[in-house]
Design a protein around this motif. Structure first.
Motif, PDB file in Angstrom:
ATOM      1  N   ARG A  80       0.827  -1.216   0.000  1.00  0.00           N
ATOM      2  CA  ARG A  80       0.000   0.000   0.000  1.00  0.00           C
ATOM      3  C   ARG A  80       0.860   1.265   0.000  1.00  0.00           C
ATOM      4  O   ARG A  80       1.958   1.284   0.538  1.00  0.00           O
ATOM      5  CB  ARG A  80      -0.900   0.052   1.233  1.00  0.00           C
ATOM      6  N   ASP A  81       0.294   2.305  -0.601  1.00  0.00           N
ATOM      7  CA  ASP A  81       0.888   3.644  -0.539  1.00  0.00           C
ATOM      8  C   ASP A  81       2.339   3.684  -1.031  1.00  0.00           C
ATOM      9  O   ASP A  81       3.184   4.360  -0.432  1.00  0.00           O
ATOM     10  CB  ASP A  81       0.794   4.204   0.887  1.00  0.00           C
ATOM     11  N   ASN A 104      -3.433  -1.114  -2.910  1.00  0.00           N
ATOM     12  CA  ASN A 104      -4.241   0.103  -2.954  1.00  0.00           C
ATOM     13  C   ASN A 104      -3.422   1.374  -2.737  1.00  0.00           C
ATOM     14  O   ASN A 104      -2.464   1.386  -1.963  1.00  0.00           O
ATOM     15  CB  ASN A 104      -5.355   0.060  -1.911  1.00  0.00           C
ATOM     16  N   LYS A 105      -3.842   2.417  -3.444  1.00  0.00           N
ATOM     17  CA  LYS A 105      -3.280   3.761  -3.310  1.00  0.00           C
ATOM     18  C   LYS A 105      -1.777   3.818  -3.563  1.00  0.00           C
ATOM     19  O   LYS A 105      -1.060   4.612  -2.970  1.00  0.00           O
ATOM     20  CB  LYS A 105      -3.631   4.363  -1.957  1.00  0.00           C
ATOM     21  N   SER A 106      -1.303   2.957  -4.449  1.00  0.00           N
ATOM     22  CA  SER A 106       0.107   2.945  -4.819  1.00  0.00           C
ATOM     23  C   SER A 106       0.260   3.459  -6.238  1.00  0.00           C
ATOM     24  O   SER A 106      -0.691   3.454  -7.027  1.00  0.00           O
ATOM     25  CB  SER A 106       0.682   1.531  -4.724  1.00  0.00           C
ATOM     26  N   SER A 107       1.472   3.889  -6.566  1.00  0.00           N
ATOM     27  CA  SER A 107       1.772   4.397  -7.906  1.00  0.00           C
ATOM     28  C   SER A 107       3.015   3.707  -8.430  1.00  0.00           C
ATOM     29  O   SER A 107       4.017   3.619  -7.712  1.00  0.00           O
ATOM     30  CB  SER A 107       2.016   5.909  -7.857  1.00  0.00           C
ATOM     31  N   PHE A 108       2.935   3.230  -9.676  1.00  0.00           N
ATOM     32  CA  PHE A 108       4.039   2.494 -10.266  1.00  0.00           C
ATOM     33  C   PHE A 108       4.307   3.008 -11.671  1.00  0.00           C
ATOM     34  O   PHE A 108       3.362   3.230 -12.433  1.00  0.00           O
ATOM     35  CB  PHE A 108       3.708   1.001 -10.374  1.00  0.00           C
ATOM     36  N   ALA A 122      -7.264  -9.968  -4.834  1.00  0.00           N
ATOM     37  CA  ALA A 122      -6.196  -8.977  -4.988  1.00  0.00           C
ATOM     38  C   ALA A 122      -6.872  -7.626  -5.185  1.00  0.00           C
ATOM     39  O   ALA A 122      -7.834  -7.516  -5.942  1.00  0.00           O
ATOM     40  CB  ALA A 122      -5.323  -9.315  -6.187  1.00  0.00           C
ATOM     41  N   SER A 123      -6.358  -6.609  -4.513  1.00  0.00           N
ATOM     42  CA  SER A 123      -6.967  -5.292  -4.610  1.00  0.00           C
ATOM     43  C   SER A 123      -5.960  -4.277  -5.144  1.00  0.00           C
ATOM     44  O   SER A 123      -4.862  -4.136  -4.601  1.00  0.00           O
ATOM     45  CB  SER A 123      -7.483  -4.849  -3.237  1.00  0.00           C
ATOM     46  N   PHE A 124      -6.368  -3.600  -6.218  1.00  0.00           N
ATOM     47  CA  PHE A 124      -5.565  -2.553  -6.855  1.00  0.00           C
ATOM     48  C   PHE A 124      -6.368  -1.249  -6.893  1.00  0.00           C
ATOM     49  O   PHE A 124      -6.239  -0.460  -7.812  1.00  0.00           O
ATOM     50  CB  PHE A 124      -5.201  -2.969  -8.283  1.00  0.00           C
ATOM     51  N   GLN A 125      -7.201  -1.014  -5.913  1.00  0.00           N
ATOM     52  CA  GLN A 125      -8.081   0.146  -5.930  1.00  0.00           C
ATOM     53  C   GLN A 125      -7.286   1.443  -5.771  1.00  0.00           C
ATOM     54  O   GLN A 125      -6.332   1.510  -4.990  1.00  0.00           O
ATOM     55  CB  GLN A 125      -9.132   0.032  -4.829  1.00  0.00           C
ATOM     56  N   ASP A 126      -7.710   2.466  -6.539  1.00  0.00           N
ATOM     57  CA  ASP A 126      -7.090   3.795  -6.477  1.00  0.00           C
ATOM     58  C   ASP A 126      -5.590   3.735  -6.746  1.00  0.00           C
ATOM     59  O   ASP A 126      -4.795   4.414  -6.091  1.00  0.00           O
ATOM     60  CB  ASP A 126      -7.354   4.460  -5.115  1.00  0.00           C
ATOM     61  N   PHE A 144      -9.872  -6.503  -7.605  1.00  0.00           N
ATOM     62  CA  PHE A 144     -10.541  -5.215  -7.630  1.00  0.00           C
ATOM     63  C   PHE A 144      -9.618  -4.199  -8.289  1.00  0.00           C
ATOM     64  O   PHE A 144      -8.531  -3.935  -7.790  1.00  0.00           O
ATOM     65  CB  PHE A 144     -10.898  -4.763  -6.209  1.00  0.00           C
ATOM     66  N   PHE A 145     -10.064  -3.660  -9.416  1.00  0.00           N
ATOM     67  CA  PHE A 145      -9.311  -2.646 -10.139  1.00  0.00           C
ATOM     68  C   PHE A 145     -10.093  -1.323 -10.177  1.00  0.00           C
ATOM     69  O   PHE A 145      -9.971  -0.559 -11.122  1.00  0.00           O
ATOM     70  CB  PHE A 145      -9.022  -3.113 -11.572  1.00  0.00           C
ATOM     71  N   ASP A 146     -10.886  -1.051  -9.155  1.00  0.00           N
ATOM     72  CA  ASP A 146     -11.691   0.171  -9.131  1.00  0.00           C
ATOM     73  C   ASP A 146     -10.807   1.410  -9.076  1.00  0.00           C
ATOM     74  O   ASP A 146      -9.832   1.465  -8.325  1.00  0.00           O
ATOM     75  CB  ASP A 146     -12.622   0.181  -7.914  1.00  0.00           C
ATOM     76  N   ASN A 147     -11.162   2.405  -9.888  1.00  0.00           N
ATOM     77  CA  ASN A 147     -10.495   3.715  -9.899  1.00  0.00           C
ATOM     78  C   ASN A 147      -9.004   3.641 -10.213  1.00  0.00           C
ATOM     79  O   ASN A 147      -8.221   4.424  -9.678  1.00  0.00           O
ATOM     80  CB  ASN A 147     -10.706   4.452  -8.569  1.00  0.00           C
ATOM     81  N   ILE A 148      -8.595   2.705 -11.076  1.00  0.00           N
ATOM     82  CA  ILE A 148      -7.190   2.680 -11.473  1.00  0.00           C
ATOM     83  C   ILE A 148      -6.975   3.661 -12.619  1.00  0.00           C
ATOM     84  O   ILE A 148      -7.916   4.000 -13.338  1.00  0.00           O
ATOM     85  CB  ILE A 148      -6.703   1.270 -11.881  1.00  0.00           C
TER      86      ILE A 148
END
Length: 167
Positions: A80-81, A104-108, A122-126, A144-148
């Motif tokens: 996360r983050d 979640n809430k990570s940037s790559f 697996a959650s990739f939200q936001d 979950f790929f919500d708001n990617i």
């Protein structure tokens, strides 16, 4: 470098700067937190090779290049983050996630999954990606790929985009 070791107790590695770090044939048998660290070597990959994690938290790390090869994530796992770093690559090759994993809430810049599996959700939200690649990887309980956001969607394979859409 850490080689061929079993860590029986809780491990916490926090607020450090590493130019290069490698783990090979390591079993983390209790909770492990490798958080809020900087992995600054952009020329070489920091690696985890044939490692097993019981329960692990990699949140808030500043990764430049990181590779997980043939690792088993047996308990819940957090990434996360994770802050964004231009041109960084984090890849998982032949890795299996047995319990819930959270990105979640990570940037790559670039996130790669090859030849792996996610047994539970697996959650990739936001989450933000410049590029994401998912190849020969299964999501057995969904993802979950919500708001990617994918900045360079034209550089992602059709297979990756189909996988995300399917999940």
């Amino acid at each position: 470098s850490f080689l061929n070791t079993d860590f029986e107790k809780v491990i916490i590695i926090e607020n450090n700067t590493f130019s290069l770090i490698r783990f090979a044939y390591i079993k983390f048998k209790d909770f492990t937190a490798i958080i809020k660290n900087k992995f600054i070597n952009s020329l070489s990959e920091n690696t985890f090779f044939l490692c097993e994690f019981e329960q692990v938290d990699f949140s808030q790390n500043d990764f430049r290049n990181l590779k997980y090869i043939d690792c088993k994530f047996l308990g819940s796992t957090k990434f996360r983050d994770i802050p964004y770093y231009k041109s960084s690559t984090i890849s998982f090759d032949m890795c299996d996630f047995h319990k819930h994993v959270n990105f979640n809430k990570s940037s790559f810049y670039k996130l790669i999954f090859e030849n792996g599996s996610f047994i539970e959700t697996a959650s990739f939200q936001d989450t933000y990606f410049d590029i994401i690649s998912i190849d020969r990887t299964t999501f057995e309980s969904g993802a979950f790929f919500d708001n990617i956001q994918i900045k360079k969607i034209d550089e992602c394979s059709r297979r990756t985009l189909r996988t995300i859409k399917q999940e």
